[in-house]
Design an enzyme around this catalytic site. Structure first.
Site, short mmCIF file in Angstrom:
data_model
loop_
_atom_site.label_atom_id
_atom_site.label_comp_id
_atom_site.label_asym_id
_atom_site.label_seq_id
_atom_site.Cartn_x
_atom_site.Cartn_y
_atom_site.Cartn_z
N GLY A 122 -5.07 -6.00 -8.63
CA GLY A 122 -5.70 -4.71 -8.44
C GLY A 122 -5.01 -3.94 -7.33
O GLY A 122 -4.75 -2.74 -7.46
N ALA A 123 -4.69 -4.64 -6.24
CA ALA A 123 -4.02 -4.00 -5.11
C ALA A 123 -3.51 -5.10 -4.19
O ALA A 123 -3.88 -6.27 -4.32
CB ALA A 123 -4.97 -3.07 -4.36
N ASN A 125 -0.17 -5.39 1.79
CA ASN A 125 1.03 -5.44 2.60
C ASN A 125 0.86 -4.63 3.89
O ASN A 125 0.38 -3.50 3.86
CB ASN A 125 2.23 -4.88 1.84
CG ASN A 125 2.29 -5.40 0.43
OD1 ASN A 125 2.43 -6.58 0.22
ND2 ASN A 125 2.19 -4.50 -0.53
N GLU A 134 -8.51 -3.62 0.91
CA GLU A 134 -7.12 -3.79 1.33
C GLU A 134 -6.92 -3.31 2.77
O GLU A 134 -6.13 -3.90 3.52
CB GLU A 134 -6.18 -3.03 0.39
CG GLU A 134 -6.33 -3.41 -1.08
CD GLU A 134 -6.24 -4.90 -1.36
OE1 GLU A 134 -5.58 -5.62 -0.58
OE2 GLU A 134 -6.85 -5.36 -2.34
#
Length: 866
Positions: free
Chosen positions: A262-263, A266, A299
């Site tokens: 999905g994501a 980083n 994230e």
């Protein structure tokens, strides 16, 4: 047939790396089929003096190797490693390799997506970029130089802060990035290409200015506005609730179409599947908006719970993912409403994780071994991991939880930590022993909590016998007792709150033993037990009680979760009864009608009350499972309810205004959810009523947003025929050039509970807009069909055969994505004949192949032999 499992990596064999890499310098000379990657690594020995240097590497063409500026020729290269036998304790290693991003269809490492370069390195993708210690406990500071043609690649992005950029000659340019924080290789990121950018800024709590940029497909900048707003709200929330401030001068997000996840979090450069970033009212549903808000937060929150403090090894994956899911759930609850969000989170847990925990693919939140870590990005790691954090917070209280998290981040900042480190922070701030919580992480299976009660009217005491059991799971026949927090209150049979123990209305009991008696005093009348409020632990609750007690909770439980849970339980009892009484259906209809007309309940909650247990939910509550019976029972009951409460449904539907201006806020979304749920139930019992069909057709035609468009299409599913097809055709004609919306078009058809769905799905795989190499599109069609209980479970096994063909096709180029479709076949032992034999045959067919990936071989082998 393949019966052996791929070789496994075991937690007990963990040893720290023989070398550290304090500094990593990378130079990328980008070219679609021949990208050159130069790596300059500073290495320090920390292991045995005679240990060789062993670096991981896959799909790499080695050009050169040098140590301290001198060419090295004495080395060994395999398809997995580069080994240099004799090296000094400190040295600089320089390597140059060539890779082919255009041919990389695994979508791991560096690959091309829509003409752009994109990386995905978690879990083990960095080894497809250069030779490296590709493991989470090998942390380094990175400096990255990217060179590419100016034409087509104006943006050259990597982690950290931009420190230089300019002309590189021959119509090429460069950008140089530096990340001041240590990170493992799985957090490395690179994106290069033509992109639009939405820019904004954020002032941190300490007054630092952070530049925010979201990069998207050309022409899609406006659709990133909601994601940008969610990002800023996430940053402020994390400062306020967890005391976590962002630490770089720049935060970037890039949306790509081709992505296995999905994501990805980083450091400073999140990469998102476009489906979880782009939204406007005409192309995105309210669920899309909710998911964007949640995933953007998730994230971003990883910046601390995953990046600043990462995991020592992949066995600790739950340490970063479970904790971060719990954090993003808290954020969503504050944005969307705690009661509604809690119900949605539990519904997702039961739909995905509970079945996983009860089948051959069951594994602990911290597994003891794996063949491919890719196979452990599961609901157990994420959703159950979050629930375990919630259990701990419930036991210690909100204030202690915050102090423990502050201690955890401060103590482990810049390190690769373990679950023991996490639990130790709670002991450090309280002085108490919480090591028993580790059993939640190391033990698979969903605990069963049984509550038996005995009321003494003369003494006004209630005695509760609390018992916990966990069934054996593969490799774990014996289970330990777990600390289970139980929030508990009492009601009268009229649904009114009762007091106990000198005026209390709620108590928290922590069951740590296999069984325990609890006595509550001052209970004035025979009580209705309201246990596990707010779903205080991820367990299956069994109560010895009459249906009248569940109706009491449905009528008046002050805990919204338990009120919804009562409706689910009552419906489940009726649905699983081959011959339910009319009296039970009438009673449920009356309770539902009362909830729908209760002005004190918010529309979003009423929408959830209208959602009957799904066929997948029901399959977890009965053995053996007969898919045909569950489908027929649910269809029949839903139609009966529709008839019973038709007047209420119709009146409420017509009373909800449809604003001209769209708003994604929780209140507006709740109204849309309620209106669409009302329409769906109306059509369930009146699919041959011209007036109701016209109502649904008008709902689609007059829809001013994607939520209502999809809601109308779902309502038309039981109608089928010309009305349904006309709506689908109009949808396609309008949105055929919108890739994310086309995913919905495929998914809607795959999810239709109709006997002709398999034939429709088979035809759609030949549709010009279908591409199995695009993960989103493949998951929409194949994943949507595999989740469609009535269509997938064909008596002749045709649905299973279709899935086998799809899995084997995709396994040849994207094993990670293919392996995720093994799960629908994994619980074949729970089904009646001929479904049981059909699923078993499907698994045998998969394992009979000689060129399976490790991903598919591991899961299919466990599913068949577990």
């Amino acid at each position: 047939m393949r019966t052996e499992q791929p070789p496994v990596i075991r937690l007990v064999d963990y040893r720290r790396p023989d070398f550290l890499i304090p500094a990593t310098e990378l130079t990328f000379e980008l070219a679609p089929t021949a990208t050159r990657v130069k790596a300059r690594l500073t290495l320090h020995r920390q292991g045995a003096a005679d240990a060789p240097l062993v670096l991981m590497g896959e799909r790499l063409k080695l050009i050169s190797v040098a140590i301290d500026g001198q060419t090295v020729t004495d080395f060994t290269v395999t398809d997995q490693t580069l080994t240099i036998a004799c090296v000094a304790d400190q040295f600089v290693l320089e390597t140059e390799v060539e890779i082919n991003p255009s041919d990389n269809k695994t979508l791991e490492g560096l690959y091309m997506s829509s003409g752009r370069y994109c990386s995905q390195c978690e879990a083990e993708g960095f080894r497809k970029i250069t030779y490296y210690l590709d493991r989470p406990d090998a942390m380094s500071k990175y400096r990255v130089r990217i060179e590419a043609p100016k034409a087509g690649f104006p943006h050259l992005l990597s982690n950290g802060n931009l420190i230089a950029a300019g002309d590189a000659g021959d119509d090429r340019h460069f950008a140089q990035w530096e990340d001041p924080f240590n990170k493992p290789s799985y957090l490395f990121a690179l994106v290069a290409g033509e992109l639009d950018v939405l820019e904004d800024g954020f002032t941190t709590v300490s007054g630092r200015e952070v530049a925010l940029r979201i990069y998207v497909d050309t022409g899609m900048r406006d659709r990133a506005a909601y994601a940008m707003d969610a990002l800023k709200r996430s940053m402020r929330w994390d400062e306020k609730v967890y005391g976590r401030e962002y630490d770089l001068d720049l935060f970037m997000i890039v949306a790509v179409r081709d992505f296995n996840f999905g994501a990805m979090e980083n450091k400073g450069l999140n990469i998102f599947n476009a489906s979880l970033l782009l939204a406007d009212s005409t192309t995105a549903t309210d669920l899309d908006y909710e998911r964007i808000e949640s995933v953007v937060a998730h994230e971003y929150f990883h910046n601390w719970s995953g990046n600043r403090v990462t995991c020592r090894d992949w066995f600790q994956l739950c340490l970063k993912e479970g904790l971060t899911v719990y954090r993003d759930q808290g954020f969503s609850a504050d944005q969307r409403g705690h009661a509604v969000q809690r119900i949605k989170d539990v519904r997702a847990l039961r739909a995905r994780q509970f079945p996983e925990d009860s089948g051959p693919l069951a594994h602990p939140a911290r597994p003891s071994s794996y063949a491919k870590i890719d196979n452990f990005y599961t609901a157990t790691i994420y959703e159950k991991g979050a629930e375990i954090v919630g259990v701990l917070r419930t036991i210690v209280g909100a204030d202690t939880y915050r102090r423990a998290l502050d201690h955890y981040f401060a103590t482990n900042d810049g390190t690769a930590a373990t679950l023991e480190d996490f639990i130790a922070s709670f002991s450090a701030v309280t002085g108490e022993d919480y090591s028993g919580m580790l059993n939640w992480y190391t033990q698979a299976g969903t605990p069963q909590l049984h509550i038996a009660s005995s009321y003494d009217a003369a003494a006004q005491t209630l005695t509760l016998r609390l018992t916990q059991t966990t069934r054996p799971t593969p490799g774990q026949p014996t289970k330990q007792a777990l600390p289970i927090p139980i929030r508990l209150g009492l009601l009268s049979e009229a649904g009114e709150t009762l007091t106990f123990d000198s005026g209390q209305t709620e108590t928290l009991i922590v069951l740590r033993e296999p069984s325990r008696d609890v006595v509550l005093t001052g209970v004035a009348e025979t009580p209705v037990i309201s246990a596990l409020r707010h779903f205080s632990a991820p367990v299956i609750l069994n109560l010895d009680e009459a249906d009248s007690h569940a109706f009491a909770r449905l009528r008046g439980d002050p805990d919204p979760f338990n009120r919804w849970e009562a409706a689910q339980g009552l419906a489940r009892t009726i649905l699983l009864n081959p011959e339910p009484t009319q009296a039970s259906i009438d009673a449920f209809a009356a309770g539902l009608n009362a909830a729908l007309t209760d002005d004190a309940l918010e529309p979003a909650f009423k929408a959830l009350i209208l959602g009957l247990p799904t066929e997948s939910d029901l399959a977890q509550s009965i053995l053996p499972v007969d898919p045909a019976f569950l489908h027929a029972s649910r269809k029949r009951f839903k139609a009966a309810l529709s008839v019973q409460v038709k007047d209420t449904l119709e009146a409420l539907y017509k009373a909800i205004a449809t604003p001209i201006t769209f708003s994604p806020d929780a209140r507006a979304a709740g109204n849309r959810a309620f209106r669409n749920a009302l329409l769906d139930l109306l059509l369930a019992g009146h699919s041959d009523d011209p007036q109701m069909i016209a109502l649904a057709e008008n709902h689609v035609k007059t829809a001013t947003n994607m939520t209502d468009t999809v809601g109308g299409l779902i309502a038309l599913m039981p109608v089928q025929g010309a009305p349904y097809q006309a709506a689908l055709d109009a949808f396609y004609a309008r949105f055929r050039h919108e890739p994310l919306v086309m995913d919905k078009w495929f998914s809607l058809q795959a999810a239709c509970p109709h006997p002709d769905t398999l034939a429709r799905v088979e035809a759609l795989q030949n549709h010009p807009d279908f591409d199995a190499k695009t993960p989103n599109r493949w998951r929409a069609l194949v994943g949507g069909f595999a989740a469609n209980q009535s269509a997938f479970h064909h008596r002749e096994g045709k649905g299973y055969a279709f899935l086998v063909k799809q899995v084997l096709t995709v396994d040849s180029f994207n094993p990670m994505t293919a392996a995720r479709m093994i799960e629908p076949l994994s619980r074949f032992r729970n089904y009646v004949s001929p479904y049981k034999e059909g699923m078993q045959k499907a698994l045998e067919t998969i394992l009979a192949q000689t060129n399976l990936s490790k991903n598919v071989a591991e899961l299919a082998g466990k599913a068949l032999n577990g």
